[in-house]
Design an enzyme around this catalytic site. Structure first.
Site, mmCIF file in Angstrom:
data_model
loop_
_atom_site.group_PDB
_atom_site.id
_atom_site.type_symbol
_atom_site.label_atom_id
_atom_site.label_comp_id
_atom_site.label_asym_id
_atom_site.label_seq_id
_atom_site.Cartn_x
_atom_site.Cartn_y
_atom_site.Cartn_z
ATOM 1 C CE LYS A 105 88.749 -37.773 -46.808
ATOM 2 N NZ LYS A 105 87.332 -37.404 -46.947
ATOM 3 C CB THR A 126 85.328 -35.586 -49.855
ATOM 4 O OG1 THR A 126 85.096 -34.211 -49.701
ATOM 5 C CG2 THR A 126 86.009 -35.857 -51.169
ATOM 6 C CB THR A 174 89.053 -35.571 -43.470
ATOM 7 O OG1 THR A 174 88.131 -36.545 -43.926
ATOM 8 C CG2 THR A 174 89.567 -34.754 -44.638
ATOM 9 C CD GLU A 227 81.839 -39.150 -39.663
ATOM 10 O OE1 GLU A 227 82.613 -38.214 -39.812
ATOM 11 O OE2 GLU A 227 80.622 -39.079 -39.850
ATOM 12 C CG ASN A 249 78.263 -36.526 -38.673
ATOM 13 O OD1 ASN A 249 79.002 -35.948 -39.460
ATOM 14 N ND2 ASN A 249 78.206 -37.842 -38.561
#
Lengths: 529, 529
Positions: free
Chosen positions: A229, A240, A200, A339, A524
């Site tokens: 992932k 996830t 993603t 991230e 985010n």
């Protein structure tokens, strides 16, 4: 003033765009810094196939594959570990039911969609997840057209990843499933495309493969391959973490779950470090035995009575070690792709008072926003590390009401470890990634005079280890008593495994994490809009 | 390329500087948005004095007062609640000892320094904290020059706030203590300066005062005043939350600690929401009775046997309510001043299966970096709220090894609440600060079609409430059984208070928090360097 404000806002936004070198570019090209983690070839397990197709689960995705099939040519043994979140996504519920009904046997593989998590979607969500499994089975002729298909137990597990609370565009997905089936293949390219299609916000596909042998047939080459992932603090906005691992070794259905479960705590459960256990987290493991000699029985763990060591004991021990190491490497790739992350941080905690204490302390440091922002800022603020050690949940139940504390103390008994971390026995160091000498920050509860220039040097490196010793110096008499009492209590209650490490000379917990950057907030804060 | 990179870096840094409207300006001026929280007058308790002076604890601080004395003219009753962090700072250790030796009686007040936490400073740190108390006592003639001063139990509590792991410049502080004593006074200005001098990165002094009466003497006016500074996710880099509360009501030393302890969970312990329980957290409460009529006995809680209701029962109940409300308002000021915060968020969780569950769920939402970044980005990403509910520690022990889980399930017994949160009974809404209708996001586990424009409107407001109902719909038969079993178990074990709310019609937990911004990362990445 107004124009000035506007121009500052623009400058700010433009600047943030420019420095987003660590998150996924819109065109899904892989950032230069991450290229080294993407394999250009691989050795994949016999009898397993991977295929992908485009469904357009997210309306904005008009060209990238988002449906992935990873299957065994022949039905095989399979197992899964799943999120413990109370709000389990539909694919989790459906896959658990499948594994339970099939007793880990006769499985085909897994069907995955990215772009939508199918979580908190009520009855419709559960139906959709079941449909994904059934349509995959249908490709293999497992479901007869017009047959009593609702009553067939599926052979396929289901995974979904994406936004929570939206229904799947199920027709798009059922349309794409036969295309993924047609696209199945065994080449490196097939596997890499599959690893890409489950992503993603990941910036690179996470795929590993390797070969191994087992003691009973040292000439037979086995293979294991897997993809993952991100999730947790790592890739939490997609809510996830997914993992798919396949091997052509032969593992008994009765033992495959135990094997996966045993490898999880020190691998995938050592990176989901912020408590953001999502609604969808799933790691699945399949073994089809396609590389095993015909005469070889499936590997099994010895039975509980223990008086008949199983023929495959040595093999299954070796297999477990292979899986441990493999899953560890796969899990670390998730941290590499955190991230906004600029650092890969290993937290290593040594303890002579139980593994659980060490793990709790490691997790607490890895979760601390203060530690993580300091690492991002390359600030040797070791006080924050100490602080995070000192409030580790389970070490001290700090956020609960006093009454609850009292209740816990009454009932937790030997699990109450609040006397275990003793400042005077605690030391903390930075261990540089280049193998040079560790930099001591705290020794037995006393602060060191830290060479700030050296600290800065170490913090400039991409990789860093924080080493915590909870066992630096002899135990006090009361600690020794406590450890002894807990061991006795443990024996009295007949628990052999849970706290087996109590009183052992030393145990070590390792947790992997990344730092916490401006970009994390940008990603985010902006995500859904 | 190099010049371009440099200019981007500069632009980025400049931009961040410009938008740091929420953190402390270098000249300690109060940002316009925060002026409304700073009182311009007050009513302060009789017989209490406040004074400050400049020590220059931080070398860079050449002019701002950083030593604060808050004392009662006559020795009084006092109590403290302290951090549960394993690494307790020296002033915490020393103050706890003082309270214990004095049995909460005969106290003078508190001496505070900002700029250095005196935490993880070994024996020297403990000596320094004791010296701060002794030098304050000396100002009041409690310590005779040349006397056997080391054996005198101090009358003064000690608080320190600042960086961890550095020794106090104790001579500077002992030099400043007599000056703070000379500066003592009772005016609003004295109190405001004191509230300012305990600050570190706070952007405004947090001071509240009010008057109240007690049922037994409705014509007597009592006063309560208090100050605080931030900590936790709020002001974590200074590693400290401090609170000082004074009243001229008359509370018995035997009851003052119980009173403070009872008011803490729903006030100061409902904002330390990220687990960053620091090494120094301290809230102290003093009551000197200076406003009480001469004939009035000190308020006391009824004794445990309960057959002789105490004369002051009604008074102490009223006093407790006053303290609850006062401490709640003081605690909320800390959230208002959260580092980088742009929002004040109330998390309200309703439950019919126990207060503890509600509190755990509220805390989990308040701690979630994902929820907090979404609020900052004004993104109605309610999936993240659900996710945080579902992994709340205690609801489900998600980050611990499987073996530990098994051990907990065996031993936690009635405290294992994993069956209590049922998705089908869970609803989530945004409640706007302007009193307009709530926006339902999830109803009984099913997602609502959310009006995104309305969500955006609500998220634009500075104040926001997230309302979670864990009791939306009837309990299942098994839930009713569980609640009943737990109540029976509780009675069997003779625990009346800890889980008293189990089976009650409804309980509600409230936690206050703020959002999570770029600026938070900037402040905490840059802090020490």
């Amino acid at each position: 003033m107004a124009p000035k404000t506007m121009s500052l806002k623009r400058a700010f936004s433009a600047t943030l765009q420019q420095i987003r070198t660590y998150s996924a570019p819109g065109d899904r090209s892989i950032p230069a810094a991450k290229q080294k983690y993407v394999p250009t070839s691989g050795t994949y397990p016999k009898g397993f196939l991977a295929g992908t197709s485009h469904a357009g689960v997210k309306a904005s995705n008009t060209k990238y594959d988002d449906v992935t099939m990873v299957v065994s040519e022949e039905p095989c043994a399979g197992a899964g570990v799943f999120t413990r979140n109370v709000f389990k996504a539909a694919p989790v519920t459906v896959s658990r039911q499948t594994l339970s009904s099939r007793k880990s046997d006769g499985l085909r593989g897994v069907i995955v969609n990215s772009g939508c998590a199918n979580a908190v979607t009520g009855k419709k969500g559960t139906e959709d997840a079941a449909v994904m499994a059934r349509e995959t089975d249908r490709c293999f002729g497992e479901v007869q057209a017009g047959g009593n298909e609702d009553q067939t137990v599926p052979r396929t597990l289901v995974m979904s990843t994406g936004v929570i609370g939206q229904q799947l565009p199920i027709e798009k997905i059922t349309g794409a499933i036969p295309k993924a089936h047609q696209a199945l293949g065994t080449s490196h390219d097939h596997w890499l495309k599959a690893a890409q299609a489950i992503c993603t916000t990941d910036t690179f596909p996470k795929l590993i493969s390797r070969t191994f042998t087992l003691p009973s047939h040292p000439d037979t080459e086995y293979r294991i391959a897997g993809m993952t992932k991100g999730a947790g603090m790592i890739h939490p906005n997609m809510a996830t973490l997914l993992g798919i691992i396949c091997t052509d070794a032969k593992i008994a259905p009765s033992s495959i779950y135990d094997m996966l479960r045993r490898s999880t705590p020190n691998t995938f459960n050592s990176i989901s470090i912020d408590g953001d256990t999502s609604t969808n987290d799933t790691v699945a493991f399949f073994a089809n035995g396609a590389a095993a000699p015909n005469d070889q029985p499936a590997m099994e763990f010895p039975s509980d009575d223990g008086d008949s060591p199983h023929a495959s004991s040595a093999d299954i021990t070796a297999m477990q070690e292979t899986l441990n190491s493999f899953m560890g490497d796969l899990a670390k790739l998730v941290v590499r792709d955190g991230e906004g992350a600029t650092k890969f941080v290993t937290i290593r905690v040594r303890s002579d008072i139980g593994f659980l204490t060490a793990k709790r302390v490691a997790t607490s440091i890895a979760r601390s926003a203060l530690v993580k922002t300091a690492l991002y800022g390359k600030d040797a603020n070791w006080g924050r590390i100490l602080c995070a050690i000192g409030y580790a949940p389970g070490i001290i139940p700090s956020t609960e009401p006093v009454d609850s504390l009292r209740s816990r103390n009454l009932h937790l008994g030997m699990d109450d470890s609040k006397f275990q971390v003793v400042p005077e026995r605690t030391s903390v160091s930075f261990v540089p990634a280049d193998g040079s000498e560790e930099l001591k920050l705290l020794v037995r509860g006393e602060p060191e005079r830290v060479d700030e220039a050296r600290a800065k040097e170490i913090l400039e490196m991409e990789d860093l280890e924080i080493l915590v010793r909870l066992d630096d110096g002899p135990m006090s008499a009361s600690q020794r008593r406590e450890v002894k009492d807990r061991r006795i209590e443990q024996e009295r209650r007949g628990i052999s495994r849970p706290l087996a490490s109590v009183g052992r000379k030393q145990s070590e917990a390792v947790v992997w994490t990344c730092d916490f950057s401006h970009e994390y907030v940008t990603i985010n804060g902006d995500y859904r809009t």
